[in-house]
Design an enzyme around this catalytic site. Structure first.
Site, PDB file in Angstrom:
ATOM      1  CG  ASN A 294     -31.989   4.331 -37.430  1.00  0.00           C
ATOM      2  OD1 ASN A 294     -32.438   5.202 -38.169  1.00  0.00           O
ATOM      3  ND2 ASN A 294     -32.609   3.166 -37.242  1.00  0.00           N
TER       4      ASN A 294
ATOM      5  CE  LYS B  76     -35.080   3.394 -34.448  1.00  0.00           C
ATOM      6  NZ  LYS B  76     -35.731   2.256 -33.814  1.00  0.00           N
TER       7      LYS B  76
ATOM      8  CG  HIS C  92     -33.973  -0.500 -38.982  1.00  0.00           C
ATOM      9  ND1 HIS C  92     -35.153  -0.700 -38.308  1.00  0.00           N
ATOM     10  CD2 HIS C  92     -33.063  -0.100 -38.055  1.00  0.00           C
ATOM     11  CE1 HIS C  92     -34.964  -0.419 -37.034  1.00  0.00           C
ATOM     12  NE2 HIS C  92     -33.707  -0.049 -36.847  1.00  0.00           N
TER      13      HIS C  92
ATOM     14  CD  GLU D  38     -37.842   0.803 -36.388  1.00  0.00           C
ATOM     15  OE1 GLU D  38     -37.515   1.826 -37.019  1.00  0.00           O
ATOM     16  OE2 GLU D  38     -37.530   0.620 -35.190  1.00  0.00           O
TER      17      GLU D  38
ATOM     18  CD  GLU E 282     -30.335  -2.195 -35.339  1.00  0.00           C
ATOM     19  OE1 GLU E 282     -29.845  -1.289 -34.673  1.00  0.00           O
ATOM     20  OE2 GLU E 282     -31.318  -2.043 -36.076  1.00  0.00           O
TER      21      GLU E 282
ATOM     22  N   GLY F 120     -35.704  -0.390 -29.196  1.00  0.00           N
ATOM     23  CA  GLY F 120     -36.651   0.574 -28.643  1.00  0.00           C
ATOM     24  C   GLY F 120     -37.449   0.033 -27.461  1.00  0.00           C
TER      25      GLY F 120
ATOM     26  CB  SER G 169     -32.238  -1.053 -25.568  1.00  0.00           C
ATOM     27  OG  SER G 169     -33.573  -1.104 -26.028  1.00  0.00           O
TER      28      SER G 169
END
Ligand code: PEP
Length: 251
Positions: free
Chosen positions: A9, A11, A96, A98, A167, A173, A213
């Site tokens: 991904n 991003k 996702h 985000e 996730e 991250g 991560s």
């Protein structure tokens, strides 16, 4: 049987030129190499057509990072599933964290996006995961269960086409990975939730990826768990050598 998959991904990273170069590098490094998983790279909309031109579909699948819940029309700035499909893409990341957090995407919208993706022959990589507070207050299983259940109005035929990505938001991250045991527990719960609705065969055939991560150093332990069928990779997918290192965790 379910497939092992490593998906990147990207991003909102890389210019078009950098993205094409990275895709080319990954494709070249994988050429002629035997691998025990499918590989997908999910890239910004602007990169799809150009990246598609430099990758070999038998080596790398191509995905978008989102699509509209609408079919077409007056939705300025949106990109439909049929537009994504027309670039040559085969996959799309949906839900996702985000997107859920910064763009307020809710279960209803995500179901509509999933239906658009499926109607256009794209494979959704559907993300679920709890935030730190939910991990700490012990509600994480219920939270993730309800995110998966948001898709349960789909027919079994449609649900069978979906890849799930677990996730934990606190691990994305942050450098903080879920332990392999935490990942396995949640993946087993997700599979059980799917089994209750669609039956054992479909649940057993669903690929459930871990994201958060994930790196070459921790991928082998995570992927060794029986219900972890690969990874959705953020930061480590932006360097060809670390992405390949994660793919090699399946060798
Ligand atoms: C992601 O955002 O999908 C992700 C897993 O990111 P990272 O690997 O950087 O934690």
């Amino acid at each position: 049987m379910r497939k092992n998959i490593v998906a990147g991904n990207w991003k909102m990273n890389t210019t078009l030129q950098e993205g094409v170069e990275l895709a080319n590098e990954i494709n070249t490094l994988l050429e002629g190499k035997s691998k025990n998983c499918e590989v997908v790279i999910c890239v910004p909309f602007t990169h799809l057509t150009s990246v598609n031109a430099v990758i070999e579909p038998s080596i790398i699948g191509l995905g978008a990072e989102n699509c509209s819940e609408h079919e077409s029309g007056a939705y300025t700035g949106e990109v439909s599933a049929s537009m994504v499909k027309s670039t040559g893409a085969t996959h799309v990341i949906l839900g996702h964290s985000e997107r859920r957090q910064y763009f307020g995407e809710n279960n209803e919208q995500l179901l509509a996006k999933t239906k658009q993706a499926l109607a256009n022959g794209l494979t959704p990589i559907f993300c679920v995961g709890e935030v730190l507070e939910e991990r700490e207050n012990g509600t994480y299983n219920d939270v993730v269960r309800s995110q998966v259940e948001a898709l349960f109005s789909l027919s079994a035929d449609d649900f069978a086409k979906i890849i799930i990505a677990y996730e934990p938001v606190w691990a994305i991250g942050t450098g903080k990975t879920a332990t392999a045991e935490q990942a396995q527990d949640m993946h087993a719960n997700i599979r059980h939730t799917i089994e209750e609705k669609y039956g054992k065969e479909l649940a057993d055939n669903t690929s459930i990826l871990y994201g958060g991560s994930c790196k070459p150093g921790n991928a082998p332990e995570l992927f060794a768990k029986p219900d972890v069928d690969g990874g959705l990779i953020g930061g480590a997918a932006l360097k060809a050598d670390s992405f390949i290192g994660i793919i090699e965790a399946f060798n």
